[in-house]
Write an enzyme that holds these catalytic residues in place. Structure first.
Site: not given
Length: 573
Positions: A380, A463
């Site tokens: 990410t 996460g």
């Protein structure tokens, strides 16, 4: 017998304690502060890659909006850090529009392929959970549509002007930073993962390895794809030439993503939701993401006198971890695609419900397990950008797990996300797999307003760390009085092992474990262990990646901060 150590060894040992040395060397600021905030009047871009920040800043200086800068920076990160993001992934954003003085939320996450049914999984012997890698985990990429939705609403420059700097870097090459090189190389080394994914090494390696620090990385195929998108718009990707290439490739590998899935894709403008934490309105996006977990945690913590506990104390960390456990039980049960499940959103983020959940916390003992709340009726990148007109953008984009599914089309220059692995096969679960459904999402942007005015665009990628990171940043700023950079540099904790919304063995029954950074004092670790927490020291990547921009409401001047645990940069002018 006396132990005699040479002075050179003692000096080396002292220099290996960066927190103490940093604090002693800086003339002011907290012990753990790595640098001062960036201060700028006309705009700031903060990303985890310096070249991405510079590309975004270049777009701002050319007259682009904060949204234009965010798109450019995101595209650049897809070139220099493809192990965490890219066009094959999804995107979420929160935008403050100074013209309407309102926040806008965009959910640009894709859905599962229409032709991938439960019967297909069962026929292939997949009954417990969706494989993390490979063709079964691929869902529709939402990123490109997200760019165009944002641009259509808030852009000022053309998409060609926005993407041209990235296209040039992709053709001529960009040097790779130290931590990016390390992560990239480590990911490529996972041979068992990628050997069965045709096209992966051709797309993302140099002779079967990741690039070294400072090595020039080129991706001509990605440049060509970006050029087609810049010139032909989003329909080239979802209805035209690129969609045809994707369809043909997935048929070739007996995959399930089809042109009809791309044609049917749509992003969704959604209303951000908030809770008030000690006078600040903290905003997140509603599910299918996990953002409201941060709001639930803050609501629980608001019932404690956090400031008097002191930063890094056992009392504070215990309350934080137990609040996280409680919120994640609801996350595992209720968070899903709202088009398929009714989510009791208002109840979950209410102060009354938080009080009920807070009452379950034993201040002296860590809980081994909690039950989710019972309704009383019937990986990410994160970046942010701000411009001279007052527009502020909080944007997050991801492939999910590292390089995602590993499925790549070399002629397009990017890989496809594995977000489909976030579904569960549990019958009746809100996040149960269904074709055409958006999976549970971990990536979440955040925003803070005060008295109806924009204050902070921020995020912490990583996460399940993300809601925990958001909560710790807000508490650091509001309760402990840290500045924007200090709030990100401060040592963090990350509780692992909560009940999960996917996977066959997701229920927490042992209390999980608390990862902590070296800045947490040993006596605090001992006290938490006495409260029956399982304590384990972790390193940088376990604790997320932070970027933030704050707007001074009195002067309009921006303050920027970037994660010291990565190669990030906040840059302004």
């Amino acid at each position: 017998m006396k132990l005699c150590l040479p002075l050179s060894f003692l000096f080396t040992l002292l220099c290996s304690l960066p927190i103490a040395v940093r604090g002693a060397d800086r003339p002011q600021g907290r012990l753990w502060a790595t640098r001062s905030e960036v201060v700028a009047q006309n705009g700031i871009v903060a990303t985890s890659e310096p070249l991405a920040s510079q590309v975004g800043l270049e777009v701002l200086k050319r007259g682009g909006s904060a949204v234009d800068a965010a798109i450019a920076a995101n595209a650049m990160q897809g070139l220099v850090s493809p192990y965490v993001n890219g066009m094959g992934g999804d995107l979420f954003a929160i935008v403050w529009d100074p013209k309407t003085e309102k926040l806008y939320g965009l959910n640009a996450s894709g859905r599962s392929p229409l032709g991938l049914t439960r019967e297909v999984f069962e026929a292939n012997g997949i009954t417990e959970s969706i494989p993390t890698y490979g063709k079964y985990s691929v869902s529709v990429p939402g990123c490109v549509d997200g760019w165009f939705e944002l641009h259509g609403q808030f852009g000022t420059l053309s998409m060609e002007e926005i993407l041209n700097p990235v296209i040039e870097y992709a053709r001529k090459g960009a040097p790779i930073t130290q931590l990016s090189s390390n992560s990239w190389k480590n990911s490529v080394r996972v041979r068992g993962t990628w050997d069965n994914q045709p096209g992966f090494l051709d797309t993302f390696s140099i002779d079967g390895r990741g690039p070294e620090k400072g090595e020039i990385w080129k991706n001509e195929a990605l440049a060509n794809t970006l050029e087609k998108i810049a010139q032909g718009g989003r329909d080239v990707f979802y209805r035209g030439e690129i969609a045809d290439t994707i369809d043909a490739y997935f048929q070739e590998i007996d995959g399930y993503l089809r042109k009809e899935d791309l044609v049917a894709h749509r992003s969704e403008w959604v209303e951000p939701v908030s809770t008030n934490y000690r006078g600040w309105d903290v905003w997140e996006l509603p599910p299918n993401g996990q953002g409201i977990a941060a709001l639930q945690m803050l609501n629980i913590l608001e019932g404690y006198d956090i400031a008097s506990m002191g930063f890094g104390s056992a009392e504070y960390i215990h309350a934080l971890v137990e609040a996280k456990k409680l919120a994640f039980e609801d996350r595992a049960k209720y968070y899903a695609d709202p088009e398929f499940s009714e989510i009791p959103l208002d109840w979950l983020i209410s102060k009354e419900y938080a009080a009920e959940r807070r009452a379950l916390i034993d201040t002296e003992r860590a809980a081994r397990e909690y039950a989710p709340g019972v309704l009383q009726h019937g990986e990410t990148i994160y970046l942010c950008a701000a411009d001279k007109d007052g527009m502020m953008v909080s944007l997050i984009q991801s492939n999910f797990a590292g390089f995602g599914s590993g499925v790549c089309i070399p002629e397009l220059g990017f890989g496809f996300q594995n977000r489909g692995a976030s579904f569960t096969f549990e019958e009746g679960h809100a996040n149960q797999y269904q074709p055409g459904k958006r999976p549970f999402h971990t990536i979440i942007p955040a925003f803070v307003t005060e008295d109806g005015k924009p204050l902070i665009a921020f995020g912490v990628m990583g996460g399940q760390m993300q809601p925990q990171g958001h909560t710790q940043i807000i508490v650091n700023l509001k309760d402990f009085g840290m500045n924007l950079q200090e709030a990100g540099d401060a040592p963090r904790v990350n509780h692992m092992g909560s009940t999960q919304p996917f996977g066959p063995d997701g229920k927490m029954t042992d209390g999980g474990e608390v990862l902590y950074e070296s800045g947490i004092p040993p006596e605090v670790v001992r006290d938490l262990a006495l409260k029956r927490h399982k304590m384990m020291q972790g390193i940088g990547y376990y604790f997320g990646g932070y970027q933030a921009i704050m707007r001074d409401p009195a002067t309009g001047v921006y303050l920027g901060a970037s994660e010291s645990r990565s190669d990030g940069q906040a840059a302004g002018y």
